[in-house]
Design a protein around this motif. Structure first.
Motif, PDB file in Angstrom:
ATOM      1  N   UNK A  54       6.901  10.187  -2.949  1.00 28.78           N
ATOM      2  CA  UNK A  54       7.157  11.382  -2.140  1.00 28.78           C
ATOM      3  C   UNK A  54       6.153  11.518  -1.003  1.00 28.78           C
ATOM      4  N   UNK A  55       4.941  11.002  -1.206  1.00 28.03           N
ATOM      5  CA  UNK A  55       3.914  10.949  -0.160  1.00 28.03           C
ATOM      6  C   UNK A  55       3.314   9.560  -0.195  1.00 28.03           C
ATOM      7  N   UNK A  56       2.542   9.224   0.829  1.00 24.60           N
ATOM      8  CA  UNK A  56       1.873   7.926   0.829  1.00 24.60           C
ATOM      9  C   UNK A  56       1.001   7.832  -0.418  1.00 24.60           C
ATOM     10  N   UNK A  62      -1.411  10.251  13.484  1.00 21.67           N
ATOM     11  CA  UNK A  62      -2.505  10.087  12.534  1.00 21.67           C
ATOM     12  C   UNK A  62      -2.254  10.826  11.227  1.00 21.67           C
ATOM     13  N   UNK A  63      -1.490  11.910  11.295  1.00 18.93           N
ATOM     14  CA  UNK A  63      -1.361  12.776  10.119  1.00 18.93           C
ATOM     15  C   UNK A  63      -0.178  12.501   9.231  1.00 18.93           C
ATOM     16  N   UNK A  64       0.708  11.603   9.644  1.00 13.29           N
ATOM     17  CA  UNK A  64       1.869  11.275   8.812  1.00 13.29           C
ATOM     18  C   UNK A  64       1.959   9.771   8.629  1.00 13.29           C
ATOM     19  N   UNK A  65       2.641   9.395   7.575  1.00 14.44           N
ATOM     20  CA  UNK A  65       2.950   7.978   7.380  1.00 14.44           C
ATOM     21  C   UNK A  65       4.354   7.730   7.887  1.00 14.44           C
ATOM     22  N   UNK A  94      -2.094  10.046   0.494  1.00 17.41           N
ATOM     23  CA  UNK A  94      -1.499  11.365   0.341  1.00 17.41           C
ATOM     24  C   UNK A  94      -0.846  11.932   1.585  1.00 17.41           C
ATOM     25  N   UNK A  95      -0.762  11.159   2.677  1.00 19.77           N
ATOM     26  CA  UNK A  95      -0.128  11.668   3.892  1.00 19.77           C
ATOM     27  C   UNK A  95       1.370  11.881   3.671  1.00 19.77           C
ATOM     28  N   UNK A 150       0.808  -1.217   0.000  1.00 21.91           N
ATOM     29  CA  UNK A 150       0.000   0.000   0.000  1.00 21.91           C
ATOM     30  C   UNK A 150       0.845   1.272   0.000  1.00 21.91           C
ATOM     31  N   UNK A 151       2.097   1.192   0.495  1.00 20.53           N
ATOM     32  CA  UNK A 151       2.858   2.436   0.626  1.00 20.53           C
ATOM     33  C   UNK A 151       4.269   2.396   0.068  1.00 20.53           C
TER      34      UNK A 151
END
Length: 724
Positions: free
Chosen positions: A385-387, A575-578, A391-392, A323-324
């Motif tokens: 560059x982001x999840x 919660x807001x970052x991967x 998009x995190x 997924x990431x």
């Protein structure tokens, strides 16, 4: 007092400024001498007066009902009791705080613990368990063979864009199916417990990983409030997920001890460990990858088929890393679940990534070949560059550095074209795979006490399952308080202590360690006040405090113990970052052209896991991951009797794991990294990261050596030789 920190903002690098210089150092485990000399007392080794012994009876059918003839053993010498109520069907999962209670007289799988026989001696209990007469009514609808199973439960995990269209439009693509066999944790220490009651309070010495959850689970089983339950697990001889939740031994011992009014010891046999504790599911996996002419992924699909017992909620997160790990705008992940009358599945070391990254990274190797691209280059150019799913922002990603630095250290530039490097009857090859494991923070508490004699004590119910927790928590306290490590004593594994995160999910050291750091920093603030300066201006080293233009021995600053409790919890950053640890595995293997045998000659793991808290224990964890990777690639696999659903190879004599001669030279390279969003130590979990992708590096090396692609694991000689 309690000081709590929630991870709402990036954390300053406090530990880069401390002066003691013990954190990160390769300090040997403080409990090592106790273990190698036999002085570390494990759960079942405690001696208690008037102790009785219990042995479980396992069901002889895969599904149905049973009736027990108590009189068949009641007259035997030493008989004390026979128990069937309030037992558990299989071990719980710990983090879910659920309790799989024994469903009355119902049987859900062969080997299920249906009765506990208790006697004066172990030998008497063992003989009674064998002699107990049990009659069964077998149901005709037991599911024991999945070859023609047609009642799959579908759960879609992620669906973005159109993977089918991406595959059609791709410059190159791969469409592959893999299978992996189930795994057992196989911890060296058997699951065992000793229970004793004092009035309405019970103390259970058991081999458990997560006492905060386990206490509630046991209380639920016994029908008592959690405050009447005390768990003691100071030493745990390996867990790997099998001891996350409360098990049949803990509950059975407590039930019998309450009835008899005396201590009861219950230890599972090795076959019972395989039968009644959780296993990793077998999988069938379908992976599709689509790429454009530049080698950039445009589509990723990962679908898997797995099994579990009826009524169990766990599903192996096979697609966790998919997924990431790589960019790609079109994505699809899903799993299908079969309900099978076989031992329950659950979390085994690196759940999801252990088998999911094996296949994903093998597929990436095939895509690199189709693109005529170096497999390292392919991976680097697809780092997102982001999840890519939500998009995190990514807190930190050390995969590119791991691949590049690992390749240089391993000598990747010496890799030869497939099938061209030969030494006698051996073909030699190299393989690479990425490593990734989500970094998790769990609520955790610890108490730190600084004494007037400049010694400190750390107390938390955190467990040490062989990972070095005693040593690491001592280093954190010593570094923060400016003490030699020998001046810090760490007490673990007692549910009366502040509740820690427990050992699991690679969050143990970072979560419990953060709580120790917070508590120790609260003590620093008190010391700074007494020195007349701010904490930031205070220097602590070797039992001396410097600040406010003064210098003083700690023993002169305090006349009574200073005790503080620290607590870490999730926050906005969680919660807001991967957040994840990253790395790369490299392997060199030799494949015998006469027998199909594979020998792993050497492996290197390059790991980016934030601040390394203890170089020696971290390296040991990665060694374990590399070895387990060898096992997953070449040896390990549960074999089921399809007539009964029973695990046929339920001993370490038939469930093969790597031994000394199976393991070549191992090396570990740590990538310098700090993750300010992870926790106040800037550290990430490494225990499972060292396993993720390791098996794929071996599989890819096999192909480079001899040109044989393995898609059914483990890669035993019979799966290699016919294709040479």
């Amino acid at each position: 007092m309690t000081t709590e920190l929630k991870m709402d903002v990036p954390q300053p690098r406090f530990l880069d400024q401390t002066q003691q210089g013990v954190l990160g150092k390769p300090i040997p485990r403080v409990d090592g001498a106790l273990k190698v000399t036999g002085q570390a007392t494990y759960a079942a080794e405690w001696q208690m007066d008037d102790m009785a012994h219990g042995v479980f009876v396992g069901a002889a059918i895969p599904k149905g009902h049973f009736t027990i003839d108590r009189d068949s053993i009641a007259g035997m010498d030493g008989f004390l009791g026979l128990y069937t109520d309030n037992l558990v069907r299989n071990s719980a999962r710990g983090t879910l705080n659920t309790n799989p209670v024994q469903p009355g007289d119902r049987v859900d799988y062969l080997g299920q613990s249906i009765a506990l026989v208790v006697a004066e001696t172990f030998e008497q209990a063992r003989d009674m368990a064998a002699a107990l007469k049990v009659s069964y009514t077998r149901d005709d609808d037991a599911v024991t063979d999945l070859s023609e199973y047609d009642d799959w439960e579908l759960k879609v995990g992620i669906e973005l864009g159109d993977v089918d269209a991406a595959m059609d439009a791709a410059h190159k693509s791969v469409d592959l199916e893999y299978t992996t066999k189930g795994h057992n944790s196989g911890a060296m220490e058997l699951h065992g417990s000793i229970a004793s009651w004092d009035g309405d309070h019970v103390t259970v010495r058991s081999s458990l990983q997560m006492l905060g959850f386990n206490r509630n689970e046991l209380a639920d089983s016994l029908g008592v409030p959690p405050e009447q339950v005390r768990l003691l697990s100071p030493y745990v001889g390996g867990g790997f997920g099998s001891k996350l939740g409360i098990g049949p031994d803990s509950v059975g011992a407590a039930v019998a001890a309450r009835d008899l009014g005396r201590p009861v010891r219950v230890v599972l046999t090795r076959p019972q460990v395989f039968d009644t504790t959780i296993r990793r599911t077998e999988t069938r996996q379908h992976i599709r990858l689509a790429a454009n002419q530049d080698g950039r992924l445009t589509g990723i699909s990962h679908v898997n088929w797995q099994s579990n017992l009826p009524g169990e909620g766990h599903a192996e997160p096979v697609d966790a890393a998919t997924r990431f790990l790589y960019a790609g705008e079109n994505r699809y992940c899903a799993h299908y679940m079969a309900r099978r009358n076989s031992p329950a599945t659950g979390d085994v070391r690196s759940p999801g990534e252990a088998v999911g990254m094996l296949t994903l990274e093998a597929a990436m190797d095939e895509l690199a070949e189709a693109l005529e691209m170096d497999p390292i280059d392919l991976r680097i150019r697809n780092i997102p560059e982001v999840h890519p799913g939500n998009g995190k922002p990514i807190s930190s990603n050390g995969m590119a550095s791991s691949l590049r630095q690992g390749a240089e250290a391993f000598g990747w530039d010496q890799r030869q074209p497939t099938g061209t490097r030969r030494e006698g009857e051996w073909l030699i090859g190299m393989g690479v795979a990425a490593a990734a494991r989500a970094n998790l923070l769990m609520p955790s508490s610890a108490r730190v006490t600084l004494n007037p004699d400049a010694t400190a004590v750390v107390e938390t119910d955190m467990t040490d399952i062989g990972t070095g927790t005693y040593t690491i928590l001592g280093q954190i306290a010593a570094e923060t308080l400016g003490l030699p490590t020998e001046s810090v004593t760490v007490h673990l594994g007692d549910s009366n202590f502040p509740t820690a995160s427990g050992s699991g999910g690679s969050w143990g050291a970072t979560s419990s360690g953060s709580s120790v750091l917070i508590a120790a920093r609260a003590i620093r603030k008190t010391l700074a006040e007494r020195m007349g300066c701010e904490e930031e201006a205070l220097t602590l080293k070797d039992g001396m405090a410097t600040g406010g233009n003064k210098r003083s021995a700690l023993s002169e600053l305090i006349d009574q113990p200073i005790s503080e409790e620290g607590k870490i919890d999730k926050g906005k950053l969680t919660k807001g970052t991967h957040q994840a640890g990253y790395g790369a595995h490299f392997a060199e293997v030799a494949v015998n052209t006469v027998t199909g045998e594979v020998r792993v000659r050497r492996m290197l793991a390059a790991m980016a896991a934030g601040r390394i808290l203890n170089e020696q224990t971290a390296r040991s964890q990665v060694y374990g991951g590399q070895i387990w990777g060898i096992g997953s690639a070449l040896h390990e696999g549960l074999e089921f009797d399809t007539r009964t659903g029973h695990i046929a190879n339920h001993t370490l004599g038939e469930y093969y794991v790597p031994v000394h001669l199976d393991v070549g030279d191992l090396d570990v390279l740590f990538i310098d990294e700090r993750d300010d969003m992870a926790n106040p130590m800037q550290a990430k979990g490494i225990g499972e990261l060292g396993f993720c992708g390791a098996a794929a590096a071996v599989a890819n090396a096999i192909y480079n050596a001899c040109g044989v692609r393995i898609r059914d694991f483990p890669a035993t000689p019979d799966r290699i030789f016919p294709h040479l």
